[in-house]
Write a protein that holds these residues in place. Structure first.
Motif, PDB file in Angstrom:
ATOM      1  N   VAL A 122      67.356  38.214  20.645  1.00 41.90           N
ATOM      2  CA  VAL A 122      67.887  39.402  19.972  1.00 41.90           C
ATOM      3  C   VAL A 122      67.693  40.627  20.864  1.00 41.90           C
ATOM      4  N   ILE A 123      66.491  40.773  21.409  1.00 41.28           N
ATOM      5  CA  ILE A 123      66.183  41.924  22.261  1.00 41.28           C
ATOM      6  C   ILE A 123      67.082  41.943  23.495  1.00 41.28           C
ATOM      7  N   LYS A 124      67.263  40.817  24.113  1.00 49.39           N
ATOM      8  CA  LYS A 124      68.106  40.749  25.313  1.00 49.39           C
ATOM      9  C   LYS A 124      69.545  41.137  24.995  1.00 49.39           C
ATOM     10  N   ARG A 125      70.051  40.657  23.878  1.00 45.13           N
ATOM     11  CA  ARG A 125      71.426  40.980  23.509  1.00 45.13           C
ATOM     12  C   ARG A 125      71.576  42.453  23.134  1.00 45.13           C
ATOM     13  N   MET A 126      70.552  43.022  22.523  1.00 47.44           N
ATOM     14  CA  MET A 126      70.598  44.439  22.193  1.00 47.44           C
ATOM     15  C   MET A 126      70.519  45.297  23.459  1.00 47.44           C
ATOM     16  N   LEU A 127      69.721  44.880  24.418  1.00 44.48           N
ATOM     17  CA  LEU A 127      69.653  45.593  25.702  1.00 44.48           C
ATOM     18  C   LEU A 127      71.011  45.594  26.390  1.00 44.48           C
ATOM     19  N   ASN A 128      71.759  44.513  26.237  1.00 44.63           N
ATOM     20  CA  ASN A 128      73.061  44.390  26.894  1.00 44.63           C
ATOM     21  C   ASN A 128      74.089  45.395  26.384  1.00 44.63           C
ATOM     22  N   ASP A 188      73.053  51.924  26.312  1.00 45.55           N
ATOM     23  CA  ASP A 188      73.454  52.762  27.434  1.00 45.55           C
ATOM     24  C   ASP A 188      72.495  52.505  28.596  1.00 45.55           C
ATOM     25  N   SER A 189      73.060  52.354  29.793  1.00 43.25           N
ATOM     26  CA  SER A 189      72.244  51.972  30.951  1.00 43.25           C
ATOM     27  C   SER A 189      71.221  53.025  31.346  1.00 43.25           C
ATOM     28  N   ARG A 190      71.397  54.252  30.906  1.00 43.05           N
ATOM     29  CA  ARG A 190      70.419  55.294  31.197  1.00 43.05           C
ATOM     30  C   ARG A 190      69.106  55.075  30.444  1.00 43.05           C
ATOM     31  N   PHE A 191      69.127  54.170  29.469  1.00 35.08           N
ATOM     32  CA  PHE A 191      67.928  53.913  28.659  1.00 35.08           C
ATOM     33  C   PHE A 191      67.491  52.451  28.694  1.00 35.08           C
ATOM     34  N   GLN A 192      68.259  51.612  29.367  1.00 39.97           N
ATOM     35  CA  GLN A 192      67.962  50.177  29.342  1.00 39.97           C
ATOM     36  C   GLN A 192      66.588  49.847  29.930  1.00 39.97           C
ATOM     37  N   LYS A 193      66.271  50.441  31.078  1.00 42.47           N
ATOM     38  CA  LYS A 193      65.013  50.100  31.742  1.00 42.47           C
ATOM     39  C   LYS A 193      63.810  50.449  30.877  1.00 42.47           C
ATOM     40  N   GLN A 194      63.835  51.645  30.295  1.00 40.53           N
ATOM     41  CA  GLN A 194      62.735  52.080  29.445  1.00 40.53           C
ATOM     42  C   GLN A 194      62.578  51.157  28.235  1.00 40.53           C
ATOM     43  N   LEU A 195      63.691  50.788  27.616  1.00 42.44           N
ATOM     44  CA  LEU A 195      63.648  49.896  26.456  1.00 42.44           C
ATOM     45  C   LEU A 195      63.124  48.522  26.842  1.00 42.44           C
ATOM     46  N   MET A 196      63.575  48.037  27.992  1.00 44.09           N
ATOM     47  CA  MET A 196      63.130  46.729  28.455  1.00 44.09           C
ATOM     48  C   MET A 196      61.628  46.718  28.711  1.00 44.09           C
ATOM     49  N   GLU A 197      61.118  47.791  29.311  1.00 44.78           N
ATOM     50  CA  GLU A 197      59.688  47.863  29.590  1.00 44.78           C
ATOM     51  C   GLU A 197      58.868  47.919  28.302  1.00 44.78           C
ATOM     52  N   GLN A 198      59.394  48.592  27.278  1.00 43.21           N
ATOM     53  CA  GLN A 198      58.697  48.622  25.986  1.00 43.21           C
ATOM     54  C   GLN A 198      58.608  47.220  25.394  1.00 43.21           C
ATOM     55  N   LYS A 258      56.031  45.226  27.382  1.00 40.33           N
ATOM     56  CA  LYS A 258      54.672  45.661  27.060  1.00 40.33           C
ATOM     57  C   LYS A 258      54.217  45.104  25.715  1.00 40.33           C
ATOM     58  N   ALA A 259      55.166  44.949  24.791  1.00 41.45           N
ATOM     59  CA  ALA A 259      54.836  44.412  23.467  1.00 41.45           C
ATOM     60  C   ALA A 259      54.782  42.894  23.466  1.00 41.45           C
ATOM     61  N   GLY A 260      55.070  42.283  24.607  1.00 35.52           N
ATOM     62  CA  GLY A 260      55.030  40.821  24.690  1.00 35.52           C
ATOM     63  C   GLY A 260      56.193  40.147  24.001  1.00 35.52           C
ATOM     64  N   LYS A 261      57.332  40.826  23.945  1.00 35.95           N
ATOM     65  CA  LYS A 261      58.479  40.285  23.217  1.00 35.95           C
ATOM     66  C   LYS A 261      59.509  39.609  24.127  1.00 35.95           C
ATOM     67  N   ILE A 262      59.477  39.905  25.421  1.00 37.21           N
ATOM     68  CA  ILE A 262      60.326  39.195  26.384  1.00 37.21           C
ATOM     69  C   ILE A 262      59.490  38.896  27.629  1.00 37.21           C
ATOM     70  N   GLU A 263      59.982  38.011  28.470  1.00 42.55           N
ATOM     71  CA  GLU A 263      59.252  37.574  29.649  1.00 42.55           C
ATOM     72  C   GLU A 263      58.958  38.754  30.577  1.00 42.55           C
ATOM     73  N   PRO A 264      57.778  38.764  31.199  1.00 43.09           N
ATOM     74  CA  PRO A 264      57.386  39.868  32.099  1.00 43.09           C
ATOM     75  C   PRO A 264      58.325  40.058  33.278  1.00 43.09           C
ATOM     76  N   ASP A 265      58.979  38.974  33.710  1.00 42.38           N
ATOM     77  CA  ASP A 265      59.861  39.076  34.875  1.00 42.38           C
ATOM     78  C   ASP A 265      61.346  39.166  34.491  1.00 42.38           C
ATOM     79  N   TYR A 266      61.625  39.363  33.227  1.00 38.84           N
ATOM     80  CA  TYR A 266      63.024  39.402  32.766  1.00 38.84           C
ATOM     81  C   TYR A 266      63.759  40.603  33.349  1.00 38.84           C
ATOM     82  N   GLN A 267      64.999  40.399  33.764  1.00 40.83           N
ATOM     83  CA  GLN A 267      65.867  41.470  34.242  1.00 40.83           C
ATOM     84  C   GLN A 267      67.202  41.405  33.511  1.00 40.83           C
ATOM     85  N   ILE A 268      67.728  42.560  33.155  1.00 42.52           N
ATOM     86  CA  ILE A 268      69.030  42.612  32.502  1.00 42.52           C
ATOM     87  C   ILE A 268      70.091  42.150  33.497  1.00 42.52           C
ATOM     88  N   PRO A 269      70.968  41.219  33.103  1.00 42.65           N
ATOM     89  CA  PRO A 269      71.999  40.750  34.031  1.00 42.65           C
ATOM     90  C   PRO A 269      72.832  41.903  34.587  1.00 42.65           C
TER      91      PRO A 269
END
Length: 730
Positions: A589-595, A598-608, A611-622
């Motif tokens: 769900v988180i990955k699809r919502m990141l997709n 807006d790309s100006r906020f994607q990195k910050q959202l992904m890091e949150q 940090k919460a342990g909700k997606i893999e530490p090495d995950y990158q948005i395609p």
């Protein structure tokens, strides 16, 4: 109305004196009035104003008003805005009466013996109004009649349409059977228990007369106001402009709608954008497909669209099931998209959905089929005959007498277990189904052209647009089988303000508790979409809010308010794409919502999320999802806009070109002042050293700034010119 001892009511009294009708009501019910009033267009302005006048005049009279959406003409929050809307109000709202209680509500001068409780308001209109925030009724639309009953509503009132039908005066709840029908039943029940209640109304000849459950009779009311004073123009808000991002959201939604299915949309720019996208799909399919392919939407959502949507034209058409009948439905009807008819018969709907029955063709074995389905008896009775006649299965003009069907001089036996009789009855079958409806709605509101289109229809054509109580429209309860069959392939499309990475949606309240609007029917449509095996709930979110330094993402990690919880998540759409998040694990769900953020906020959202342990530490948005910028939308749609597509007002507007130019310029200047005060200040300073362009003169004259009489007016004059120049309108 003549209330006297021992007489509870005088049904159907016609009055032309609003003071008398209100006075009689107060004399009968008493001075503790709890007034239940329908929302939006259905409010009887004259009755409301008279009740309010009496309350201001008499401090011993307690007046509580339970309602929603008290429609107001625009006032403007600044002097420039007030000057702009002054001319607008005269042209668009001329003759439309104001609600006197709303003037005092806005000024903070409501008398202490008057209380206003609303369950819904125009989004954002009362964010800073402490009175509203303290008295808001947090209710689902379908629960409002229950709420009014709990608050001891003892007077019900509404605005009615009126017609002479077969020599008898008939009324219609018209634009608002939504909560009035159930509330009317509650008041009638209270009266039967001996409680003192009153049901009164105004009739307005400008109100379109609507059919379905909205039809009412004089005896349903204690008294009804008639007269020229009550035939005032209806409130008709002009359309909001549709921005390119709105159009993109509409395009992203459009392939999720199936031909032959059901659709619900709301009011506003996004509703217009959805329908503009559907019309483009239907009438300019090559260009439509080209855009979806160029945007990458088709490739990214191929399975979703194949399983749940389509990109082709509308041959079967759509049925509308929507709490609100808005102009986009009229546009779909005019463009032959809203044309799938439904019928209030579960057996017929079952046959229609399976393809065994066609609207324009009655098969010769239809009677046998209905007998096998136990929809009618093998020996027809009066009820069976009326059922078959009403839906056109038997041709018009027949009679049922002494167990036989009479067609002029010919007599047909109703004993259809006899093969000879069964074959004979084929001679009197109809040619097509009758009394189908293309839409079921609970209330309507729209521009002048919308009301005019309804009034211009023949009675037969208008009867295709059924109006009913919101309990029937917004939920399946009560007749689940029939409503489920009618609402096949339901796509219930709503808008939200924000969405979390977990799929929860915020649509009615800020995280500090401030009510933005009210929940309305959003929960109902979400629940219905999950209950229907082929239904989907689609929520539209603009990816960002504000501009410049005030820009913020509407996709957030978490939020202190929630309208649709994450366990009810389904499909979320932004201008950057579609997130199908129903039945998905949290990380997906988180990955699809990141997709779709807006790309100006994607990195910050992904890091949150990391940090919460909700997606893999090495995950990158395609990489294909990292170009979600406004420029991408402009580059995609601008060439088509130059060819006449994606206009700000795809279905016309009551506004003039100058209204649009000046209004958008003032709005843009306001946004600039909020995001970059330095640029705003330097622009204004520069304007003082420039002559006023001739092209600005007509705008200044409209704003009464062509001959400024003070430094303040000279400043306003320069501000208007700067606004127009900054918007490229000079």
């Amino acid at each position: 109305m003549n209330y006297t001892t021992g007489i509870t009511h005088n049904t159907g009294t016609i009055e032309n004196d609003v003071k008398k009708i209100v006075n009689d009501t107060i004399n009968y019910v008493g001075k503790d009035i709890v007034l239940g009033v329908t929302l939006a267009l259905g409010k009887p302005v004259k009755i409301l104003n008279e009740f309010y006048r009496r309350a201001k005049e008499d401090p011993e009279l307690s007046l509580k008003i339970i309602t929603a959406l008290s429609l107001e003409k625009p006032q403007g929050k600044s002097e420039l805005e007030a000057r702009f809307v002054r001319d607008l109000n005269e042209r668009i709202f001329g003759g439309v009466p104001d609600f006197d209680y709303m003037k005092d509500f806005r000024n903070g001068t409501l008398p202490p013996n008057v209380h206003i409780y609303e369950f819904y308001c125009k989004a954002g209109s009362n964010l800073n109004n402490r009175y509203y925030q303290m008295n808001h009724l947090a209710n689902h639309y379908t629960h409002v009649p229950r709420c009014a009953k709990a608050l001891k509503c003892n007077v019900g009132t509404m605005l009615l349409a009126c017609r002479e039908i077969e020599g008898k005066r008939i009324y219609s709840a018209a634009c608002n059977p939504d909560i009035t029908l159930e509330s009317h039943a509650n008041l009638t029940e209270a009266r039967e228990k001996g409680e003192k209640v009153a049901i009164i109304a105004e009739a307005n000849k400008n109100m379109p007369f609507m059919y379905g459950d909205a039809v009412m009779h004089p005896e349903d009311f204690d008294a009804i106001l008639h007269g020229e004073d009550y035939n005032y123009p209806l409130f008709a808000p002009p359309k909001d402009p549709v921005a390119l991002t709105d159009h993109m959201i509409g395009l992203n939604v459009s392939p999720l709608v199936k031909d032959g299915g059901t659709i619900q949309v709301g009011i506003g720019a996004l509703g217009d954008a959805i329908v503009a996208g559907l019309i483009m799909r239907n009438e300019h399919n090559r260009e439509y497909y080209e855009i979806l392919e160029s945007s990458g939407l088709l490739q990214r959502n191929r399975d979703l669209i194949r399983n749940w949507g389509e990109t082709g034209t509308f041959n079967k058409g759509l049925y509308g099931a929507s709490e609100m009948f808005v102009d986009p439905f009229m546009q779909m009807y005019k463009n032959k998209i809203l044309k799938r008819k439904v019928y209030d018969s579960a057996p017929l709907m079952e046959l229609l959905n399976s393809g065994e029955l066609k609207e324009d063709h009655i098969s010769e074995n239809i009677i046998e089929t209905l007998i096998e389905m136990k929809a009618i008896h093998s020996t027809l009775n009066q009820e069976d005959f009326e059922h078959l006649s009403y839906f056109g299965i038997l041709k018009p003009g027949l009679e049922f007498k002494d167990g036989d069907i009479i067609d002029g001089e010919k007599v047909y036996s109703s004993k259809l277990h006899d093969e000879t009789n069964l074959k004979a009855i084929r001679n009197i079958l109809g040619s097509r189904l009758l009394n189908g409806q293309v839409l079921l709605a609970a209330f309507f509101l729209g521009p002048k052209s919308f009301y005019q289109a309804l009034n211009d229809m023949t009675e037969e054509e208008r009867s295709q647009f059924g109006m009913a109580g919101v309990g029937k429209v917004n939920q399946l309860y009560g007749d689940e089988t029939l409503r489920s069959l009618q609402r096949k392939e339901g796509r219930f499309i709503n808008a939200g303000m924000k969405a979390t990475l977990f799929g929860a949606v915020i649509a009615d309240q800020l995280d500090n508790g401030a009510v933005v609007s009210g929940v309305g029917g959003q929960y109902n449509f979400n629940a219905m979409a999950h209950a229907l095996p082929d239904g989907r709930f689609i929520l539209m979110i603009k990816s960002t809010k504000g501009s410049g330094k005030s820009l913020e993402s509407n996709i957030v990690f978490s939020y202190g308010s929630c309208t649709i919880p994450k366990h009810s998540r389904d499909i979320i759409v932004t201008e950057y794409g579609i997130a199908d998040i129903r039945d998905m694990p949290e990380s997906e769900v988180i990955k699809r919502m990141l997709n779709i953020a807006d790309s100006r906020f994607q990195k910050q959202l992904m890091e949150q999320a990391k940090k919460a342990g909700k997606i893999e530490p090495d995950y990158q948005i395609p990489a294909e999802y990292r170009n979600n910028y406004p420029e991408k939308i402009s580059a995609l749609l601008k060439p088509y806009q130059d060819r006449g597509y994606f206009t700000p007002f795809p279905f016309g507007t009551d506004l003039t070109d100058d209204d649009v130019a000046l209004g958008s310029s003032l709005k843009m200047m306001k946004a600039l002042g909020e995001s970059s005060k330095v640029r705003m200040f330097t622009g204004l300073i520069a304007e003082f050293f420039r002559p006023v362009p001739q092209s600005a003169e007509r705008h200044l004259e409209r704003m009464e700034l062509d001959k400024p009489a003070s430094f303040r007016e000279k400043l306003y004059r320069k501000m208007v010119v700067f606004a127009l120049r900054n918007n490229g309108k000079l």
